[in-house]
Motif scaffolding. Structure first.
Motif, PDB file in Angstrom:
ATOM      1  N   LEU A  68     -21.708 -43.245 -26.225  1.00 32.79           N
ATOM      2  CA  LEU A  68     -20.453 -42.542 -25.950  1.00 32.79           C
ATOM      3  C   LEU A  68     -19.810 -43.009 -24.643  1.00 32.79           C
ATOM      4  N   SER A  69     -20.642 -43.438 -23.706  1.00 37.55           N
ATOM      5  CA  SER A  69     -20.088 -43.945 -22.439  1.00 37.55           C
ATOM      6  C   SER A  69     -19.416 -45.301 -22.632  1.00 37.55           C
ATOM      7  N   ARG A  70     -19.898 -46.092 -23.594  1.00 41.23           N
ATOM      8  CA  ARG A  70     -19.340 -47.428 -23.860  1.00 41.23           C
ATOM      9  C   ARG A  70     -18.236 -47.407 -24.910  1.00 41.23           C
ATOM     10  N   PHE A  71     -18.258 -46.426 -25.788  1.00 36.64           N
ATOM     11  CA  PHE A  71     -17.298 -46.346 -26.889  1.00 36.64           C
ATOM     12  C   PHE A  71     -16.654 -44.950 -26.901  1.00 36.64           C
ATOM     13  N   PRO A  72     -15.791 -44.689 -25.915  1.00 38.77           N
ATOM     14  CA  PRO A  72     -15.237 -43.332 -25.779  1.00 38.77           C
ATOM     15  C   PRO A  72     -14.345 -42.903 -26.934  1.00 38.77           C
ATOM     16  N   GLN A  73     -13.939 -43.850 -27.794  1.00 40.81           N
ATOM     17  CA  GLN A  73     -13.131 -43.468 -28.961  1.00 40.81           C
ATOM     18  C   GLN A  73     -13.971 -42.723 -30.004  1.00 40.81           C
ATOM     19  N   PHE A  74     -15.299 -42.796 -29.872  1.00 42.24           N
ATOM     20  CA  PHE A  74     -16.189 -42.065 -30.785  1.00 42.24           C
ATOM     21  C   PHE A  74     -16.523 -40.700 -30.203  1.00 42.24           C
ATOM     22  N   GLN A  75     -16.570 -39.706 -31.080  1.00 50.04           N
ATOM     23  CA  GLN A  75     -16.938 -38.350 -30.691  1.00 50.04           C
ATOM     24  C   GLN A  75     -18.067 -37.855 -31.585  1.00 50.04           C
ATOM     25  N   PRO A  76     -19.047 -37.118 -31.023  1.00 51.33           N
ATOM     26  CA  PRO A  76     -20.107 -36.566 -31.871  1.00 51.33           C
ATOM     27  C   PRO A  76     -19.575 -35.446 -32.755  1.00 51.33           C
ATOM     28  N   VAL A  77     -20.146 -35.331 -33.934  1.00 52.83           N
ATOM     29  CA  VAL A  77     -19.722 -34.334 -34.915  1.00 52.83           C
ATOM     30  C   VAL A  77     -20.804 -33.252 -35.022  1.00 52.83           C
ATOM     31  N   LYS A  78     -20.398 -31.993 -34.919  1.00 48.98           N
ATOM     32  CA  LYS A  78     -21.359 -30.903 -35.102  1.00 48.98           C
ATOM     33  C   LYS A  78     -21.725 -30.796 -36.577  1.00 48.98           C
ATOM     34  N   VAL A  79     -23.006 -30.576 -36.831  1.00 48.06           N
ATOM     35  CA  VAL A  79     -23.508 -30.440 -38.205  1.00 48.06           C
ATOM     36  C   VAL A  79     -24.057 -29.011 -38.335  1.00 48.06           C
ATOM     37  N   PRO A  80     -23.248 -28.095 -38.856  1.00 54.70           N
ATOM     38  CA  PRO A  80     -23.621 -26.668 -38.826  1.00 54.70           C
ATOM     39  C   PRO A  80     -24.968 -26.363 -39.466  1.00 54.70           C
ATOM     40  N   HIS A  81     -25.303 -27.034 -40.572  1.00 55.24           N
ATOM     41  CA  HIS A  81     -26.550 -26.663 -41.254  1.00 55.24           C
ATOM     42  C   HIS A  81     -27.800 -27.076 -40.480  1.00 55.24           C
ATOM     43  N   LEU A  82     -27.633 -27.926 -39.455  1.00 55.73           N
ATOM     44  CA  LEU A  82     -28.779 -28.329 -38.630  1.00 55.73           C
ATOM     45  C   LEU A  82     -28.767 -27.669 -37.248  1.00 55.73           C
ATOM     46  N   GLN A  83     -27.939 -26.650 -37.092  1.00 61.46           N
ATOM     47  CA  GLN A  83     -27.768 -26.019 -35.776  1.00 61.46           C
ATOM     48  C   GLN A  83     -29.104 -25.560 -35.177  1.00 61.46           C
ATOM     49  N   ASP A  84     -29.995 -25.049 -36.019  1.00 64.69           N
ATOM     50  CA  ASP A  84     -31.288 -24.550 -35.530  1.00 64.69           C
ATOM     51  C   ASP A  84     -32.181 -25.678 -35.009  1.00 64.69           C
ATOM     52  N   TYR A  85     -31.823 -26.918 -35.305  1.00 62.50           N
ATOM     53  CA  TYR A  85     -32.636 -28.067 -34.902  1.00 62.50           C
ATOM     54  C   TYR A  85     -31.971 -28.864 -33.779  1.00 62.50           C
ATOM     55  N   GLN A  86     -30.923 -28.290 -33.158  1.00 62.19           N
ATOM     56  CA  GLN A  86     -30.186 -29.045 -32.137  1.00 62.19           C
ATOM     57  C   GLN A  86     -31.082 -29.372 -30.950  1.00 62.19           C
ATOM     58  N   SER A  87     -30.973 -30.610 -30.487  1.00 60.28           N
ATOM     59  CA  SER A  87     -31.781 -31.051 -29.346  1.00 60.28           C
ATOM     60  C   SER A  87     -31.295 -30.378 -28.063  1.00 60.28           C
ATOM     61  N   HIS A  88     -32.249 -29.920 -27.269  1.00 67.24           N
ATOM     62  CA  HIS A  88     -31.919 -29.307 -25.978  1.00 67.24           C
ATOM     63  C   HIS A  88     -31.981 -30.325 -24.847  1.00 67.24           C
ATOM     64  N   LEU A  89     -32.211 -31.597 -25.201  1.00 64.65           N
ATOM     65  CA  LEU A  89     -32.382 -32.639 -24.183  1.00 64.65           C
ATOM     66  C   LEU A  89     -31.069 -33.313 -23.799  1.00 64.65           C
ATOM     67  N   THR A  90     -29.965 -32.880 -24.397  1.00 60.57           N
ATOM     68  CA  THR A  90     -28.651 -33.449 -24.101  1.00 60.57           C
ATOM     69  C   THR A  90     -27.589 -32.434 -24.493  1.00 60.57           C
ATOM     70  N   SER A  91     -26.376 -32.631 -23.986  1.00 58.34           N
ATOM     71  CA  SER A  91     -25.266 -31.759 -24.379  1.00 58.34           C
ATOM     72  C   SER A  91     -24.606 -32.249 -25.671  1.00 58.34           C
ATOM     73  N   ILE A  92     -24.955 -33.457 -26.132  1.00 56.48           N
ATOM     74  CA  ILE A  92     -24.404 -34.005 -27.379  1.00 56.48           C
ATOM     75  C   ILE A  92     -24.990 -33.218 -28.559  1.00 56.48           C
ATOM     76  N   PRO A  93     -24.176 -32.827 -29.549  1.00 54.45           N
ATOM     77  CA  PRO A  93     -24.765 -32.212 -30.742  1.00 54.45           C
ATOM     78  C   PRO A  93     -25.528 -33.247 -31.574  1.00 54.45           C
ATOM     79  N   CYS A  94     -26.834 -33.255 -31.389  1.00 52.93           N
ATOM     80  CA  CYS A  94     -27.710 -34.127 -32.174  1.00 52.93           C
ATOM     81  C   CYS A  94     -28.953 -33.327 -32.511  1.00 52.93           C
ATOM     82  N   TYR A  95     -29.740 -33.807 -33.449  1.00 54.23           N
ATOM     83  CA  TYR A  95     -30.711 -32.930 -34.104  1.00 54.23           C
ATOM     84  C   TYR A  95     -32.064 -33.602 -34.249  1.00 54.23           C
TER      85      TYR A  95
END
Length: 317
Positions: free
Chosen positions: A248-275
């Motif tokens: 995201l730092s190199r390609f700012p035109q890309f944005q992370p997409v929230k995936v609602p059905h995986l919300q319970d698995y969201q990583s707490h190691l970053t502010s990016i919505p990833c799972y």
């Protein structure tokens, strides 16, 4: 429980501050247990299912079944006839981010496709007009071709080139690019398999640098408003969240997409919505997954089949 190595202990502490979670994670790798077999239906399910099936999770696609322990789907005649593909449920978890894509997808490019499970999932989930499956390691091509043919994934094209070649030759053409990135494979331990040196910092850094190169090249293929899916089957933050942050730092035109059905698995190691799926969740050996969208507005480039032919199509299915 056998004593974990210092590198594994260090990783467990980075992944969770909770001592109970650390203990469960370590135990799942040092004393691995069997996971439920899982199948992806490539053709319509028979009226009478040949296997005993577990209750599906609320987000589980209709074309996925988790089976009871002890089932051996790979030995069933329907497997040889291409009715289904056997895969780890971790792969289902990772690929399920594709279910969050709201629009139709015409062209999919799978950058690291062998043995084919994510390609087959994407095909079933999104029903594209064409999927291009790339595998840079020549000795893995046979397995990829065999699986796509057996499961009737058509039309599909198989190619064998470095990611940089596609970045140069077919930019801005794909609605979706999959990067199931080569990694240190730490989750193999949760399956009772070997992954020598997988926790060593040198191996992790080498892997992370390769992943950054592949995702950067893959981003060039993504059409305006298209998607890039990044996933691994390893646990190290350097190969997962930190790759996402770097990207995201190199390609700012890309944005992370929230995936609602995986919300319970969201990583707490970053502010990016990833799972993340961990082996102690008892669903699969483990996975990391994140979906990005190219927010640029502009014209999608049309794929030139002559260019693809010049690059060398291995197989056209």
């Amino acid at each position: 429980m056998e004593k974990p190595s210092n590198l594994l202990l260090k990783l467990a502490r980075r992944l969770s501050e909770n001592p109970d979670n650390q203990e469960k994670f370590l135990e799942s790798l040092i004393s691995p247990q069997s996971f439920h077999p899982c199948i992806l239906w490539c053709q319509n399910k028979p009226d009478s299912l040949p296997f005993s099936v577990e209750s599906p999770l609320n987000w589980q696609p209709q074309f996925i079944d988790r089976l009871e322990l002890g089932e051996k789907p790979g030995k069933h005649p329907l497997h040889h006839q291409g009715y289904f593909y056997c895969l780890d449920f971790s792969s289902v978890f990772a690929a399920s981010i594709l279910l969050a894509i709201p629009q139709s997808v015409q062209l999919i490019f799978d950058m690291c496709a062998a043995p084919g499970g994510k390609s087959i999932f994407a095909w079933q989930a999104l029903q594209p007009n064409l999927i291009i499956c790339n595998e840079v390691i020549g000795k893995r091509l046979g397995m990829l071709i065999s699986n796509l043919k057996r499961c009737h994934i058509s039309p599909s094209i198989i190619v064998n080139r470095d990611s940089s070649i596609f970045a140069e030759n077919i930019p801005l053409t794909c609605d979706l690019v999959l990067v199931d990135a080569p990694c240190t494979g730490q989750s193999l331990l949760a399956k009772g398999e070997k992954a020598p040196g997988c926790f060593h910092p040198t191996a992790i850094n080498k892997s992370a640098n390769r992943q950054k190169r592949i995702i950067a090249n893959s981003a060039q293929l993504v059409a305006p408003q298209g998607y890039l899916a990044y996933m691994t089957c390893t646990y190290s933050p350097e190969e997962n969240e930190q790759v996402g942050e770097w990207f995201l730092s190199r390609f700012p035109q890309f944005q992370p997409v929230k995936v609602p059905h995986l919300q319970d698995y969201q990583s707490h190691l970053t502010s990016i919505p990833c799972y993340r799926l961990f082996p102690e969740d008892r669903l699969g050996a483990g996975a990391f997954t994140v979906l990005f969208q190219n927010t640029d507005v502009g014209e999608q480039q049309e794929l030139d089949m002559e260019v693809l032919n010049d690059l060398g199509i291995i197989q056209n299915i």
